[in-house]
Write a protein that holds these residues in place. Structure first.
Motif, mmCIF file in Angstrom:
data_model
loop_
_atom_site.group_PDB
_atom_site.id
_atom_site.type_symbol
_atom_site.label_atom_id
_atom_site.label_comp_id
_atom_site.label_asym_id
_atom_site.label_seq_id
_atom_site.Cartn_x
_atom_site.Cartn_y
_atom_site.Cartn_z
ATOM 1 N N ASN A 431 0.504 -46.378 3.223
ATOM 2 C CA ASN A 431 1.812 -45.858 3.641
ATOM 3 C C ASN A 431 1.689 -44.493 4.323
ATOM 4 O O ASN A 431 2.083 -43.464 3.751
ATOM 5 C CB ASN A 431 2.757 -45.737 2.434
ATOM 6 N N PRO A 432 1.143 -44.432 5.529
ATOM 7 C CA PRO A 432 1.089 -43.136 6.224
ATOM 8 C C PRO A 432 2.464 -42.754 6.776
ATOM 9 O O PRO A 432 3.415 -43.554 6.727
ATOM 10 C CB PRO A 432 0.097 -43.396 7.358
ATOM 11 N N GLU A 433 2.557 -41.556 7.301
ATOM 12 C CA GLU A 433 3.800 -41.067 7.896
ATOM 13 C C GLU A 433 3.494 -40.394 9.222
ATOM 14 O O GLU A 433 2.370 -39.943 9.474
ATOM 15 C CB GLU A 433 4.516 -40.083 6.960
ATOM 16 N N LEU A 434 4.500 -40.332 10.065
ATOM 17 C CA LEU A 434 4.368 -39.706 11.383
ATOM 18 C C LEU A 434 5.659 -38.988 11.712
ATOM 19 O O LEU A 434 6.739 -39.600 11.661
ATOM 20 C CB LEU A 434 4.074 -40.773 12.449
ATOM 21 N N ARG A 435 5.570 -37.695 12.027
ATOM 22 C CA ARG A 435 6.733 -36.977 12.553
ATOM 23 C C ARG A 435 6.676 -37.066 14.074
ATOM 24 O O ARG A 435 5.734 -36.568 14.697
ATOM 25 C CB ARG A 435 6.764 -35.530 12.105
ATOM 26 N N VAL A 436 7.681 -37.693 14.667
ATOM 27 C CA VAL A 436 7.727 -37.836 16.124
ATOM 28 C C VAL A 436 8.354 -36.565 16.691
ATOM 29 O O VAL A 436 9.518 -36.283 16.481
ATOM 30 C CB VAL A 436 8.516 -39.091 16.524
ATOM 31 N N ASP A 437 7.547 -35.777 17.395
ATOM 32 C CA ASP A 437 7.966 -34.426 17.732
ATOM 33 C C ASP A 437 8.809 -34.323 18.994
ATOM 34 O O ASP A 437 9.669 -33.459 19.098
ATOM 35 C CB ASP A 437 6.740 -33.503 17.838
ATOM 36 N N ILE A 438 8.563 -35.189 19.990
ATOM 37 C CA ILE A 438 9.309 -35.084 21.239
ATOM 38 C C ILE A 438 9.789 -36.461 21.679
ATOM 39 O O ILE A 438 9.390 -37.488 21.124
ATOM 40 C CB ILE A 438 8.464 -34.435 22.354
ATOM 41 N N ALA A 439 10.644 -36.484 22.703
ATOM 42 C CA ALA A 439 11.187 -37.743 23.196
ATOM 43 C C ALA A 439 10.132 -38.523 23.964
ATOM 44 O O ALA A 439 9.273 -37.958 24.634
ATOM 45 C CB ALA A 439 12.399 -37.469 24.080
ATOM 46 N N GLY A 440 10.214 -39.857 23.858
ATOM 47 C CA GLY A 440 9.291 -40.726 24.576
ATOM 48 C C GLY A 440 8.785 -41.841 23.687
ATOM 49 O O GLY A 440 9.126 -41.923 22.495
ATOM 50 N N PRO A 441 7.935 -42.728 24.214
ATOM 51 C CA PRO A 441 7.424 -43.860 23.428
ATOM 52 C C PRO A 441 6.163 -43.494 22.641
ATOM 53 O O PRO A 441 5.286 -42.785 23.141
ATOM 54 C CB PRO A 441 7.112 -44.909 24.499
ATOM 55 N N PHE A 442 6.093 -43.997 21.427
ATOM 56 C CA PHE A 442 4.911 -43.882 20.585
ATOM 57 C C PHE A 442 4.480 -45.300 20.189
ATOM 58 O O PHE A 442 5.331 -46.165 19.966
ATOM 59 C CB PHE A 442 5.191 -43.086 19.310
ATOM 60 N N THR A 443 3.178 -45.528 20.085
ATOM 61 C CA THR A 443 2.668 -46.821 19.633
ATOM 62 C C THR A 443 1.619 -46.592 18.551
ATOM 63 O O THR A 443 0.688 -45.802 18.743
ATOM 64 C CB THR A 443 2.038 -47.612 20.795
ATOM 65 N N VAL A 444 1.784 -47.272 17.425
ATOM 66 C CA VAL A 444 0.865 -47.159 16.295
ATOM 67 C C VAL A 444 0.285 -48.534 16.004
ATOM 68 O O VAL A 444 1.004 -49.541 15.998
ATOM 69 C CB VAL A 444 1.577 -46.596 15.051
ATOM 70 N N GLU A 445 -1.024 -48.571 15.764
ATOM 71 C CA GLU A 445 -1.737 -49.831 15.532
ATOM 72 C C GLU A 445 -2.349 -49.813 14.132
ATOM 73 O O GLU A 445 -2.925 -48.813 13.714
ATOM 74 C CB GLU A 445 -2.823 -49.987 16.590
#
Length: 629
Positions: A431-445
């Motif tokens: 169960n990791p976490e990610l803070r999305v800091d700016i606008a735009g697309p993110f992809t996690v695998e």
């Protein structure tokens, strides 16, 4: 019998940053009575920090009050604190005093300083133009200690690739101009052993061209900071293509299944674009010549090929640019499989031939199953929609191994917007976490592995789309190339109502006035005061008054001993980017730093186009502080 007094301390903690050993720096903290009642302050003390940092004696309050200090309404008192580091070790202190406020009988101010340490500033590359075969040339590159303690040099050597075509020498200072190196006749064979803070040294790189082909090596600088590598390229106007990592290794893979892996190519030319025209699989014959085809268990996913490569066309990579595609592995037996990937390109000097290996295993591959949600929403899925500074929670607990063994997890952030500094927290947990800091697309695998080390045949992909919600969204990000991770310069994002003045409440929105009430039906705020560039600073403005234009600027508040800072500002209207600008700022100072005036924003009533006017200035004023308006 009246209201409680309100004491404002600005800043609440005093940060000296990096200061050279033996030099003295002064910072201030202002105590402001923000209410109608008189505040009485007593027992001013400077003691060891509660965090346990030692040597608080290097700090001194220059203007302590005698006995008691009384502050009337709107009256203020400025404490001056002096700092002189003595050695490369941590320093900290705590200023405390008693107040007459019943809810705050004791007030403390944290005083901190970064441990004095050396920092090496050096060029990333040394580039030679085309050099005729058999001739020699040299180039200079400079090393500078931009830190606050001595830089101790162990050695400087050449390593890897074509090092025999290059040689190093170490110039001394010119007697008439110490800021410049002397001529080649006085060069030394060894580098200086120590660079004091602010001192520089030079490296003279000699190149003798054996032919007209592209040649490269690297300079390795070993010292009491992490090893620095400087790329050296000769005849570098030629195209260059390389595979990141040098080879493709699938490891163990399940028989009768197909496993995927991402492969990345990079243009390694310093100056020229590289054109890729074909990707082919094959083997090397006994004479090390490439032969296409043969018994190959590896493949190239045609749908993932960039540009027009899938249609037999080409794609262009700019200098330093990368591109990725998917390769597959389908083993048929418990054996080692090998092949070679060939890339045809305009890099004629060094055609790309990369080894591909994998080993079949008579086990089923584990299954990767990932989902994610905005923290606290309980809405899980593989497609997530959020706003900047949302926390994304991931769950890989649905993954499993058909053979019944436990699985381990490998989460990878494979795509993010330019200038994002986001990173996964605990990427090897379920169960990791990610803070999305700016606008735009993110992809996690997500890839999972069974007890035998076999990877999931297909990774599980999470797509995240981050868009601002407010009518006007202004985003500031910045990078300090010479600073190590976790440190940097202090830039401040400013947003101004036309009735106000830069960096003043109530109409200037910035770190000290982050959530003002303009009493006009709008809602405007700054979300973060970032001191080092690790997170963005964002201003959001909903329901802006259509009768006004609002101004955007960036101020260089503090340099913390670091050099130039690269800033980027994006302005959004209703989740659409309408302005994207970059600028290099050089000087920080509480009253005389650089100011970058970016644009004025004009809006018009709802149900019409969102933007009526965007007056772009993109003007940098150096070392002059805030403009008059």
């Amino acid at each position: 019998t009246g209201d409680e007094a309100d004491l404002l301390v600005q800043p609440s903690s005093v940060d000296f940053g990096n200061v050279v050993i033996g030099e003295t720096t002064t910072r201030t903290a202002e105590l402001i009575n923000n209410d109608e009642s008189t505040i009485r302050l007593t027992n001013l003390e400077l003691n060891e920090a509660s965090s346990g940092d030692s040597n608080h004696e290097v700090f001194e309050i220059l203007n302590p009050w005698d006995g008691a200090l009384e502050l009337e309404e709107d009256e203020s008192y400025t404490l001056e604190i002096e700092y002189t580091p003595e050695a490369p070790e941590p320093y900290g202190a705590e200023i405390s005093f008693n107040t007459s406020i019943s809810d705050l009988p004791t007030e403390t101010i944290e005083v901190r300083a970064t441990t004095p340490a050396p920092e090496l500033l050096a060029d990333d590359t040394v580039v030679f133009d085309r050099t005729p075969a058999g001739s020699s040339e040299w180039r200079l590159t400079e090393l500078e200690n931009i830190g606050t303690a001595d830089l101790e040099i162990e050695d400087i050597v050449l390593g890897g690739h074509d090092e025999n075509d290059f040689d190093l020498a170490f110039p001394v200072e010119d007697d008439e101009d110490p800021s410049q190196p002397a001529g080649t006749e006085s060069d030394m064979d060894s580098p200086p052993s120590v660079l004091a803070p602010g001192e520089s040294a030079w490296i003279r790189v000699h190149f003798t061209a054996p032919n007209d082909d592209f040649r490269r090596t690297e300079i390795i600088v070993r010292s009491n900071v992490p090893t620095r590598r400087i790329a050296v390229a000769a005849n570098s106007d030629a195209a260059c293509l390389e595979l990141v990592g040098g080879s493709v290794e699938f490891g163990l893979a399940a028989i009768d299944n197909t496993t995927q892996q991402t492969v990345t190519l990079r243009n390694c030319s310093a100056l020229s674009e590289t054109v890729i025209t074909n990707l082919t699989l094959g083997h090397l014959d006994d004479d090390e010549n490439f032969e296409e085809g043969g018994d190959i268990r590896f493949g190239i996913d045609e749908d993932s090929l960039p540009g027009d490569l899938a249609e037999g066309g080409s794609m262009i990579l700019d200098p330093g640019e990368t591109t990725s595609f998917l390769m597959t592995y389908s083993p048929l037996a418990e054996q080692q499989d090998e092949a070679v990937l060939s890339a045809s390109s305009t890099d004629e000097a060094s055609p790309l031939l990369a080894d591909i290996t994998g080993e079949g295993a008579d086990l089923e591959c584990p299954i990767a199953e990932a989902e994610a949600q905005i923290a606290g929403t309980n809405v899980w899925g593989t497609d997530v929609f959020g706003v900047p500074l949302d926390d994304i929670e991931f769950d890989g607990s649905g993954s499993y191994d058909p053979d019944g063994t436990d699985v381990t997890y490998e989460w990878t952030l494979i795509d993010h917007p330019q200038n994002s500094t986001a990173s996964l927290d605990n990427p090897e947990s379920v169960n990791p976490e990610l803070r999305v800091d700016i606008a735009g697309p993110f992809t996690v695998e997500l890839t999972v592995y069974d007890a035998a080390g076999i990877a999931s045949c297909d990774p599980s992909i999470i797509n995240i789309w981050i868009e601002p919600e407010s009518s006007i969204h202004v985003e500031l990000t910045w990078d300090v190339p010479a600073a190590p991770d976790g440190t940097g310069t202090d830039l401040d994002l400013h947003y101004l109502h036309p009735l106000g003045t830069w960096s003043e409440a109530p109409y200037g929105v910035y770190w000290a006035n982050s959530d003002p009430d303009w009493d006009d039906g709008s809602d405007v705020s700054l979300d973060i005061d970032d001191l080092y560039g690790e997170e963005p600073e964002n201003i959001n403005h909903d329901n802006p008054d259509p009768n006004y234009d609002y101004s955007v600027g960036v101020y260089y508040f503090g340099d913390a001993g670091w050099p130039a800072t690269d800033a980027r500002v994006r302005i959004f209207f209703h989740d659409q980017v309408v302005l994207d600008l970059e600028e290099r700022l050089h000087n920080g100072g509480a009253s005389n730093g650089d100011f970058w005036r970016i644009a004025d924003i004009g809006v018009i009533p709802p149900n019409t186009p969102a933007v009526d006017q965007l007056q772009v200035y993109d003007e940098l004023t150096e070392s002059s502080g805030f403009p008059a308006n």
